[in-house]
Enzyme design. Structure first.
Site, PDB file in Angstrom:
ATOM      1  N   GLY A  16       0.817  -1.222   0.000  1.00 47.61           N
ATOM      2  CA  GLY A  16       0.000   0.000   0.000  1.00 47.61           C
ATOM      3  C   GLY A  16       0.838   1.254   0.000  1.00 47.61           C
ATOM      4  N   GLY A  17       1.995   1.194  -0.686  1.00 46.34           N
ATOM      5  CA  GLY A  17       3.005   2.242  -0.609  1.00 46.34           C
ATOM      6  C   GLY A  17       2.601   3.611  -1.122  1.00 46.34           C
ATOM      7  N   GLN A  20      -2.231   6.702   1.992  1.00 48.38           N
ATOM      8  CA  GLN A  20      -2.124   7.740   3.024  1.00 48.38           C
ATOM      9  C   GLN A  20      -1.214   7.335   4.179  1.00 48.38           C
ATOM     10  OE1 GLN A  20      -4.158  10.785   3.637  1.00 48.38           O
ATOM     11  NE2 GLN A  20      -4.232  10.693   1.419  1.00 48.38           N
ATOM     12  N   ALA A  22       1.093   4.951   4.272  1.00 51.82           N
ATOM     13  CA  ALA A  22       2.478   4.734   3.833  1.00 51.82           C
ATOM     14  C   ALA A  22       3.217   6.050   3.621  1.00 51.82           C
ATOM     15  CB  ALA A  22       2.485   3.904   2.547  1.00 51.82           C
ATOM     16  N   GLY A 135      -3.854  -3.052   7.581  1.00 48.78           N
ATOM     17  CA  GLY A 135      -5.042  -2.943   6.714  1.00 48.78           C
ATOM     18  C   GLY A 135      -6.247  -3.622   7.347  1.00 48.78           C
ATOM     19  N   ASN A 136      -7.373  -2.972   7.288  1.00 49.48           N
ATOM     20  CA  ASN A 136      -8.587  -3.467   7.962  1.00 49.48           C
ATOM     21  C   ASN A 136      -9.403  -4.437   7.126  1.00 49.48           C
ATOM     22  OD1 ASN A 136      -8.651  -2.304  10.532  1.00 49.48           O
ATOM     23  ND2 ASN A 136      -9.062  -0.296   9.635  1.00 49.48           N
ATOM     24  N   ASP A 164      -5.150   1.936  19.046  1.00 48.83           N
ATOM     25  CA  ASP A 164      -6.178   1.977  20.084  1.00 48.83           C
ATOM     26  C   ASP A 164      -5.519   2.158  21.457  1.00 48.83           C
ATOM     27  OD1 ASP A 164      -8.280   1.142  18.107  1.00 48.83           O
ATOM     28  OD2 ASP A 164      -6.943  -0.581  18.027  1.00 48.83           O
ATOM     29  N   ARG A 167      -4.378   5.677  21.760  1.00 50.88           N
ATOM     30  CA  ARG A 167      -5.537   6.550  21.983  1.00 50.88           C
ATOM     31  C   ARG A 167      -5.986   6.472  23.443  1.00 50.88           C
ATOM     32  NH1 ARG A 167      -8.528   4.392  16.451  1.00 50.88           N
ATOM     33  NH2 ARG A 167      -7.822   6.084  15.085  1.00 50.88           N
ATOM     34  N   HIS A 192      -9.809  -4.967  16.725  1.00 47.28           N
ATOM     35  CA  HIS A 192      -9.646  -3.556  16.344  1.00 47.28           C
ATOM     36  C   HIS A 192     -10.941  -3.120  15.661  1.00 47.28           C
ATOM     37  CE1 HIS A 192      -8.140   0.193  14.877  1.00 47.28           C
ATOM     38  NE2 HIS A 192      -8.414  -0.156  13.635  1.00 47.28           N
TER      39      HIS A 192
HETATM   40  P1  NAD Z   1      -5.279   4.348   1.193  1.00 50.32           P
HETATM   41  O1  NAD Z   1      -6.477   4.028   0.360  1.00 50.32           O
HETATM   42  O2  NAD Z   1      -4.789   5.739   1.233  1.00 50.32           O
HETATM   43  O3  NAD Z   1      -4.071   3.440   0.723  1.00 50.32           O
HETATM   44  C1  NAD Z   1      -4.203   2.081   0.533  1.00 50.32           C
HETATM   45  C2  NAD Z   1      -3.239   1.706  -0.582  1.00 50.32           C
HETATM   46  O4  NAD Z   1      -3.233   0.289  -0.670  1.00 50.32           O
HETATM   47  C3  NAD Z   1      -3.653   2.263  -1.936  1.00 50.32           C
HETATM   48  O5  NAD Z   1      -2.573   3.003  -2.488  1.00 50.32           O
HETATM   49  C4  NAD Z   1      -3.969   1.013  -2.744  1.00 50.32           C
HETATM   50  O6  NAD Z   1      -3.621   1.125  -4.120  1.00 50.32           O
HETATM   51  C5  NAD Z   1      -3.097  -0.020  -2.035  1.00 50.32           C
HETATM   52  N1  NAD Z   1      -3.507  -1.402  -2.260  1.00 50.32           N
HETATM   53  C6  NAD Z   1      -4.765  -1.878  -2.433  1.00 50.32           C
HETATM   54  N2  NAD Z   1      -4.726  -3.187  -2.683  1.00 50.32           N
HETATM   55  C7  NAD Z   1      -3.430  -3.542  -2.664  1.00 50.32           C
HETATM   56  C8  NAD Z   1      -2.752  -4.769  -2.866  1.00 50.32           C
HETATM   57  N3  NAD Z   1      -3.407  -5.887  -3.169  1.00 50.32           N
HETATM   58  N4  NAD Z   1      -1.411  -4.776  -2.750  1.00 50.32           N
HETATM   59  C9  NAD Z   1      -0.739  -3.652  -2.463  1.00 50.32           C
HETATM   60  N5  NAD Z   1      -1.309  -2.459  -2.289  1.00 50.32           N
HETATM   61  C10 NAD Z   1      -2.651  -2.412  -2.379  1.00 50.32           C
HETATM   62  O7  NAD Z   1      -5.567   3.770   2.654  1.00 50.32           O
HETATM   63  P2  NAD Z   1      -4.797   4.102   4.005  1.00 50.32           P
HETATM   64  O8  NAD Z   1      -5.422   5.286   4.622  1.00 50.32           O
HETATM   65  O9  NAD Z   1      -3.330   4.083   3.762  1.00 50.32           O
HETATM   66  O10 NAD Z   1      -5.239   2.845   4.877  1.00 50.32           O
HETATM   67  C11 NAD Z   1      -4.762   1.548   4.584  1.00 50.32           C
HETATM   68  C12 NAD Z   1      -5.487   0.510   5.444  1.00 50.32           C
HETATM   69  O11 NAD Z   1      -5.187   0.722   6.828  1.00 50.32           O
HETATM   70  C13 NAD Z   1      -7.011   0.564   5.367  1.00 50.32           C
HETATM   71  O12 NAD Z   1      -7.501  -0.754   5.368  1.00 50.32           O
HETATM   72  C14 NAD Z   1      -7.408   1.260   6.650  1.00 50.32           C
HETATM   73  O13 NAD Z   1      -8.716   0.954   7.042  1.00 50.32           O
HETATM   74  C15 NAD Z   1      -6.393   0.659   7.592  1.00 50.32           C
HETATM   75  N6  NAD Z   1      -6.187   1.351   8.865  1.00 50.32           N
HETATM   76  C16 NAD Z   1      -5.938   0.569   9.958  1.00 50.32           C
HETATM   77  C17 NAD Z   1      -5.708   1.138  11.185  1.00 50.32           C
HETATM   78  C18 NAD Z   1      -5.423   0.284  12.388  1.00 50.32           C
HETATM   79  O14 NAD Z   1      -5.290   0.841  13.485  1.00 50.32           O
HETATM   80  N7  NAD Z   1      -5.327  -1.029  12.295  1.00 50.32           N
HETATM   81  C19 NAD Z   1      -5.751   2.533  11.317  1.00 50.32           C
HETATM   82  C20 NAD Z   1      -5.995   3.316  10.188  1.00 50.32           C
HETATM   83  C21 NAD Z   1      -6.215   2.706   8.945  1.00 50.32           C
HETATM   84  C1  LMR Z   2      -8.868   3.621  12.823  1.00 54.09           C
HETATM   85  O1  LMR Z   2      -9.047   3.017  13.884  1.00 54.09           O
HETATM   86  O2  LMR Z   2      -8.653   4.858  12.762  1.00 54.09           O
HETATM   87  C2  LMR Z   2      -8.884   2.868  11.538  1.00 54.09           C
HETATM   88  O3  LMR Z   2      -9.035   1.504  11.770  1.00 54.09           O
HETATM   89  C3  LMR Z   2      -9.819   3.409  10.553  1.00 54.09           C
HETATM   90  C4  LMR Z   2     -11.215   2.915  10.781  1.00 54.09           C
HETATM   91  O4  LMR Z   2     -11.779   2.377   9.833  1.00 54.09           O
HETATM   92  O5  LMR Z   2     -11.718   3.084  11.884  1.00 54.09           O
END
Ligand code: NAD
Ligand code: LMR
Length: 333
Positions: A16-17, A20, A22, A135-136, A164, A167, A192
């Site tokens: 996901g480089g 946002q 990354a 990733g969620n 979490d 936070r 999560h």
């Molecule tokens: P984003 O949409 O800005 O970036 C995600 C990137 O992943 C995109 O550039 C996309 O092209 C890429 N991608 C999609 N499928 C892919 C694949 N098969 N292989 C490689 N890359 C791929 O999203 P973000 O804001 O960077 O968030 C990424 C993930 O993190 C989301 O699932 C979001 O819900 C999750 N997240 C988790 C937490 C947590 O605490 N666990 C917190 C915030 C966000």
């Molecule tokens: C977060 O906790 O901020 C992320 O997992 C984004 C979401 O979908 O809640």
């Protein structure tokens, strides 16, 4: 790019480089915030083909930052290439939740990604590999990746609940007017998701039990809901899911795992349950953990407050539902 220290570089694969998270995470890793100031890193960045041109811009910026610890940067849309010899796999790439969506809506959309990546990690990663799923829905995506890589020890798979945890620390610090550095032994249990269980019943604020400094009503009506719904609150305010704080928590998670937790403290990390605290074996759930030398252990013997135990049962029920859903989609075999 050149690495200035004598340690051999560690290979960190990030999916996901171009996204946002990354955009913060890659720079923090390259600066040495994750693996320490003496540890050079090789970055392998995975994206979908359509995002490779945007990723090239990120690579230019990594180059322009002239990080002394950054030994090399490679990009690819091919998972086996990304994970070749990887010591850490940070699985961030996935579709994020939009307004009004629950994490469970993402199961089908994102599950297949984690199955393919689990297989590629098993086939190509280093035998030191440690996997962190951001990733969620992170816990169930980690379950899927682990199921796709049966030869990798279960304890190498983890999911991010450090955000979490952070936070929860921040909310308690604000309430007690303490510095965040004075808060120890916070816990987040479970998934999560909104069912997560932020638990301050073992926390210390500058050495004093948190339960003596805050009222039960505040814990129930403000602390727990604020922490559990913070992801949705950020989405509502920003129009996009948390990114800088998620990147920072991912850095914290891997640093604690690789370099260890401080004496007298622990952190929260989602790991494959061995049946601890009544969480069924095999589910990926958040626990209090300590880490030393790259290995974690669940903190044993804590007594669970009745409210916490009831909330944990509900979060575990949600994890079981998610597991059953992805099993029905054929993602666990
Ligand atoms: P984003 O949409 O800005 O970036 C995600 C990137 O992943 C995109 O550039 C996309 O092209 C890429 N991608 C999609 N499928 C892919 C694949 N098969 N292989 C490689 N890359 C791929 O999203 P973000 O804001 O960077 O968030 C990424 C993930 O993190 C989301 O699932 C979001 O819900 C999750 N997240 C988790 C937490 C947590 O605490 N666990 C917190 C915030 C966000
Ligand atoms: C977060 O906790 O901020 C992320 O997992 C984004 C979401 O979908 O809640």
């Amino acid at each position: 790019m050149s690495a200035s220290t004598a340690n051999p570089p560690v290979t960190v694969a990030v999916s996901g480089g171009a996204g946002q998270i990354a955009y913060q995470l890659l720079f923090r890793i390259a600066a040495g915030d994750m693996l320490g100031p003496d540890q050079p890193v090789r970055l392998r960045i995975l994206e979908i083909p359509d995002a490779l041109p945007a990723l090239e811009g990120v690579v230019m910026e990594l180059q322009d930052a002239a990080f002394p610890l950054l030994a090399s940067v490679d990009t690819t849309a091919d998972a086996p290439v990304a994970f070749e010899g990887a010591d850490h796999a940070l699985l961030v790439g996935a579709r994020p939740r939009g307004k009004g969506m629950e994490r469970s809506d993402l199961l089908a959309a994102n599950g297949a990604i984690f199955q393919a990546q689990g297989r590629a990690i098993q086939a190509r990663a280093s035998d030191r590999i440690r996997i962190t799923v951001t990733g969620n829905p992170a816990n169930t995506n980690a379950l899927i990746a682990a199921a796709a890589a049966p030869d990798i020890p279960r304890e190498r798979f983890s999911a991010l609940t450090r955000l979490d945890h952070n936070r929860a620390v921040a909310q308690l610090a604000a309430k007690t007017r303490a510095a965040v550095g004075d808060i120890r032994r916070m816990i987040v249990w479970g998934n999560h998701s909104t069912t997560q269980v932020p638990d301050l019943t073992h926390a210390l604020v500058a050495g004093e039990p948190a339960t003596e400094l805050v009222e039960r009503g505040w814990v129930r009506d403000e602390f727990v809901p604020t922490v559990a719904n913070r992801g949705a609150a950020v989405i509502a305010a920003r129009g996009a899911s948390s990114a800088a704080s998620a990147a920072s928590a991912t850095v914290d998670h891997v640093r604690s795992w690789a370099l260890g937790t401080p004496e007298g403290d622990w952190t929260s990390m989602s790991v494959v349950s061995r049946g601890d605290y009544g969480v069924p074996e095999g589910l990926v759930s958040s626990f209090p953990v300590t880490a030393v030398g790259g290995d974690w252990s669940v903190v044993e013997g804590l007594e669970l407050d009745a409210d916490v135990a009831a909330q944990l049962r509900a979060s575990v029920a949600e994890l079981e539902e998610e597991r059953d859903q992805v099993r029905a989609l054929g993602l666990l075999g």
